[in-house]
Design a protein around this motif. Structure first.
Motif, PDB file in Angstrom:
ATOM      1  N   ARG A 129     -41.174  -1.039  19.595  1.00 21.80           N
ATOM      2  CA  ARG A 129     -42.406  -0.385  20.050  1.00 21.80           C
ATOM      3  C   ARG A 129     -43.453  -0.275  18.952  1.00 21.80           C
ATOM      4  NH1 ARG A 129     -42.700  -0.055  25.564  1.00 21.80           N
ATOM      5  NH2 ARG A 129     -40.556  -0.066  26.310  1.00 21.80           N
ATOM      6  N   ASN A 130     -43.144  -0.850  17.788  1.00 17.70           N
ATOM      7  CA  ASN A 130     -44.068  -0.844  16.656  1.00 17.70           C
ATOM      8  C   ASN A 130     -44.559   0.575  16.346  1.00 17.70           C
ATOM      9  OD1 ASN A 130     -45.523  -2.054  14.565  1.00 17.70           O
ATOM     10  ND2 ASN A 130     -47.350  -2.263  15.851  1.00 17.70           N
ATOM     11  N   LEU A 131     -43.628   1.525  16.357  1.00 11.14           N
ATOM     12  CA  LEU A 131     -43.977   2.921  16.082  1.00 11.14           C
ATOM     13  C   LEU A 131     -44.132   3.131  14.584  1.00 11.14           C
ATOM     14  CD1 LEU A 131     -41.499   4.708  18.518  1.00 11.14           C
ATOM     15  CD2 LEU A 131     -43.890   4.089  18.921  1.00 11.14           C
ATOM     16  N   GLN A 132     -45.099   3.933  14.230  1.00  7.18           N
ATOM     17  CA  GLN A 132     -45.302   4.319  12.839  1.00  7.18           C
ATOM     18  C   GLN A 132     -44.577   5.652  12.657  1.00  7.18           C
ATOM     19  OE1 GLN A 132     -46.832   1.798  11.232  1.00  7.18           O
ATOM     20  NE2 GLN A 132     -46.876   0.995  13.310  1.00  7.18           N
ATOM     21  N   VAL A 133     -43.378   5.600  12.091  1.00  4.52           N
ATOM     22  CA  VAL A 133     -42.519   6.775  12.032  1.00  4.52           C
ATOM     23  C   VAL A 133     -42.503   7.366  10.631  1.00  4.52           C
ATOM     24  CG1 VAL A 133     -40.137   7.583  12.268  1.00  4.52           C
ATOM     25  CG2 VAL A 133     -41.085   6.018  13.943  1.00  4.52           C
ATOM     26  N   GLN A 134     -42.597   8.682  10.592  1.00  5.63           N
ATOM     27  CA  GLN A 134     -42.452   9.450   9.357  1.00  5.63           C
ATOM     28  C   GLN A 134     -41.352  10.466   9.595  1.00  5.63           C
ATOM     29  OE1 GLN A 134     -46.257  11.282   9.083  1.00  5.63           O
ATOM     30  NE2 GLN A 134     -47.357   9.366   8.819  1.00  5.63           N
ATOM     31  N   PHE A 135     -40.511  10.668   8.584  1.00  6.96           N
ATOM     32  CA  PHE A 135     -39.444  11.648   8.677  1.00  6.96           C
ATOM     33  C   PHE A 135     -39.800  12.822   7.775  1.00  6.96           C
ATOM     34  CE2 PHE A 135     -37.414   7.534   9.466  1.00  6.96           C
ATOM     35  CZ  PHE A 135     -36.872   7.771  10.714  1.00  6.96           C
ATOM     36  N   GLU A 136     -39.654  14.026   8.305  1.00  6.17           N
ATOM     37  CA  GLU A 136     -39.970  15.234   7.538  1.00  6.17           C
ATOM     38  C   GLU A 136     -38.813  16.217   7.652  1.00  6.17           C
ATOM     39  OE1 GLU A 136     -43.210  18.800   7.754  1.00  6.17           O
ATOM     40  OE2 GLU A 136     -43.963  16.735   7.930  1.00  6.17           O
ATOM     41  N   ILE A 137     -38.393  16.747   6.516  1.00  7.07           N
ATOM     42  CA  ILE A 137     -37.338  17.755   6.515  1.00  7.07           C
ATOM     43  C   ILE A 137     -37.969  19.124   6.756  1.00  7.07           C
ATOM     44  CG2 ILE A 137     -35.576  18.902   5.129  1.00  7.07           C
ATOM     45  CD1 ILE A 137     -35.081  16.304   3.715  1.00  7.07           C
ATOM     46  N   ILE A 138     -37.347  19.879   7.666  1.00  8.21           N
ATOM     47  CA  ILE A 138     -37.779  21.244   7.951  1.00  8.21           C
ATOM     48  C   ILE A 138     -36.569  22.167   7.838  1.00  8.21           C
ATOM     49  CG2 ILE A 138     -39.708  20.562   9.444  1.00  8.21           C
ATOM     50  CD1 ILE A 138     -37.873  21.201  11.873  1.00  8.21           C
ATOM     51  N   GLU A 139     -36.843  23.433   7.752  1.00  7.58           N
ATOM     52  CA  GLU A 139     -35.773  24.431   7.767  1.00  7.58           C
ATOM     53  C   GLU A 139     -35.251  24.560   9.205  1.00  7.58           C
ATOM     54  OE1 GLU A 139     -34.382  26.113   5.233  1.00  7.58           O
ATOM     55  OE2 GLU A 139     -35.646  24.886   3.925  1.00  7.58           O
ATOM     56  N   PRO A 140     -33.960  24.816   9.380  1.00  5.11           N
ATOM     57  CA  PRO A 140     -33.436  25.001  10.747  1.00  5.11           C
ATOM     58  C   PRO A 140     -34.219  26.043  11.547  1.00  5.11           C
ATOM     59  CG  PRO A 140     -31.626  24.789   9.215  1.00  5.11           C
ATOM     60  CD  PRO A 140     -32.894  24.853   8.382  1.00  5.11           C
ATOM     61  N   SER A 141     -34.718  27.069  10.896  1.00  2.34           N
ATOM     62  CA  SER A 141     -35.485  28.102  11.612  1.00  2.34           C
ATOM     63  C   SER A 141     -36.820  27.571  12.144  1.00  2.34           C
ATOM     64  CB  SER A 141     -35.735  29.299  10.692  1.00  2.34           C
ATOM     65  OG  SER A 141     -36.497  28.902   9.569  1.00  2.34           O
ATOM     66  N   GLN A 142     -37.288  26.433  11.639  1.00  2.15           N
ATOM     67  CA  GLN A 142     -38.538  25.829  12.095  1.00  2.15           C
ATOM     68  C   GLN A 142     -38.343  24.843  13.246  1.00  2.15           C
ATOM     69  OE1 GLN A 142     -39.435  24.374   8.052  1.00  2.15           O
ATOM     70  NE2 GLN A 142     -41.421  25.387   8.298  1.00  2.15           N
ATOM     71  N   ASN A 143     -37.086  24.574  13.589  1.00  4.24           N
ATOM     72  CA  ASN A 143     -36.802  23.622  14.638  1.00  4.24           C
ATOM     73  C   ASN A 143     -36.984  24.289  16.011  1.00  4.24           C
ATOM     74  OD1 ASN A 143     -35.879  21.699  16.404  1.00  4.24           O
ATOM     75  ND2 ASN A 143     -34.044  21.209  15.227  1.00  4.24           N
ATOM     76  N   ILE A 144     -38.121  24.034  16.634  1.00  2.00           N
ATOM     77  CA  ILE A 144     -38.449  24.704  17.894  1.00  2.00           C
ATOM     78  C   ILE A 144     -37.611  24.200  19.073  1.00  2.00           C
ATOM     79  CG2 ILE A 144     -40.760  25.380  17.147  1.00  2.00           C
ATOM     80  CD1 ILE A 144     -41.890  22.997  18.690  1.00  2.00           C
ATOM     81  N   ALA A 145     -36.923  23.061  18.914  1.00  2.00           N
ATOM     82  CA  ALA A 145     -36.063  22.562  19.986  1.00  2.00           C
ATOM     83  C   ALA A 145     -34.756  23.345  20.079  1.00  2.00           C
ATOM     84  CB  ALA A 145     -35.767  21.083  19.788  1.00  2.00           C
ATOM     85  N   THR A 146     -34.394  24.052  19.020  1.00  2.00           N
ATOM     86  CA  THR A 146     -33.137  24.795  19.011  1.00  2.00           C
ATOM     87  C   THR A 146     -33.134  25.872  20.081  1.00  2.00           C
ATOM     88  OG1 THR A 146     -32.874  24.351  16.665  1.00  2.00           O
ATOM     89  CG2 THR A 146     -31.598  26.184  17.564  1.00  2.00           C
ATOM     90  N   ARG A 147     -34.260  26.536  20.289  1.00  2.00           N
ATOM     91  CA  ARG A 147     -34.314  27.629  21.270  1.00  2.00           C
ATOM     92  C   ARG A 147     -34.042  27.148  22.687  1.00  2.00           C
ATOM     93  NH1 ARG A 147     -38.799  27.180  24.145  1.00  2.00           N
ATOM     94  NH2 ARG A 147     -40.639  26.266  23.225  1.00  2.00           N
ATOM     95  N   LEU A 148     -34.276  25.878  22.956  1.00  2.00           N
ATOM     96  CA  LEU A 148     -34.025  25.341  24.295  1.00  2.00           C
ATOM     97  C   LEU A 148     -32.530  25.264  24.603  1.00  2.00           C
ATOM     98  CD1 LEU A 148     -36.605  22.403  24.407  1.00  2.00           C
ATOM     99  CD2 LEU A 148     -36.855  24.713  25.350  1.00  2.00           C
ATOM    100  N   LEU A 149     -31.705  25.204  23.574  1.00  2.00           N
ATOM    101  CA  LEU A 149     -30.260  25.117  23.785  1.00  2.00           C
ATOM    102  C   LEU A 149     -29.687  26.431  24.300  1.00  2.00           C
ATOM    103  CD1 LEU A 149     -29.153  23.105  20.640  1.00  2.00           C
ATOM    104  CD2 LEU A 149     -29.480  22.248  22.970  1.00  2.00           C
ATOM    105  N   SER A 150     -30.375  27.519  24.017  1.00  2.00           N
ATOM    106  CA  SER A 150     -29.855  28.826  24.425  1.00  2.00           C
ATOM    107  C   SER A 150     -30.544  29.377  25.665  1.00  2.00           C
ATOM    108  CB  SER A 150     -29.983  29.817  23.272  1.00  2.00           C
ATOM    109  OG  SER A 150     -31.336  29.962  22.898  1.00  2.00           O
ATOM    110  N   SER A 151     -31.488  28.622  26.230  1.00  2.00           N
ATOM    111  CA  SER A 151     -32.174  29.158  27.414  1.00  2.00           C
ATOM    112  C   SER A 151     -31.415  28.868  28.677  1.00  2.00           C
ATOM    113  CB  SER A 151     -33.575  28.617  27.582  1.00  2.00           C
ATOM    114  OG  SER A 151     -34.045  27.772  26.643  1.00  2.00           O
TER     115      SER A 151
END
Length: 128
Positions: free
Chosen positions: A106-128
């Motif tokens: 898909r010729n995506l321009q990808v960047q990887f960034e390290i964040i703190e686990p507390s900044q991962n907003i997808a985590t809250r979806l696991l407990s809903s």
């Protein structure tokens, strides 16, 4: 277009959030039977990343040539995805190969960034 991609997973579910300047798409899925309670948290995160990117492309949220910043809350994932460290888990290597193929096709321009686990907003979806 620029996107932020957050994702997470555990033994039972995966989740992802794709954001751009105007919209936010949130998704959760139960693991398929072959993975349910059988894979590690790290393996589950790779499944979530793979499925989330594939889903976003299929929904025309991420388009060919777009920029995608992938937010990683595990240093090991950053090291594996950037190629600074090799992974010896066959399951994870397989997911990495699928992810790299999608990025290339898909010729995506990808960047990887390290964040703190507390900044991962997808985590809250696991407990809903």
């Amino acid at each position: 277009m620029d996107h932020l991609c957050y994702f997470d997973g555990d033994k039972k579910m995966i989740s992802w959030i794709i954001q751009d300047g105007e919209t936010k798409f949130e998704q959760t899925r139960d693991h398929v039977e072959i993975y349910l309670d059988k894979i590690s948290k790290e393996q589950s995160k790779y499944v979530a990343l793979h499925v989330g990117i594939f889903w976003a492309i299929g929904k025309f949220i991420i388009k060919n040539g777009d920029t995608v910043k992938i937010m990683l809350d595990l240093k090991s994932m950053y090291e594996h995805l950037t190629g600074t460290k090799q992974n010896h888990d066959h399951f994870i290597e397989s997911r990495i190969n699928f992810i790299k193929k999608i990025i290339e096709q898909r010729n995506l321009q990808v960047q990887f960034e390290i964040i703190e686990p507390s900044q991962n907003i997808a985590t809250r979806l696991l407990s809903s």
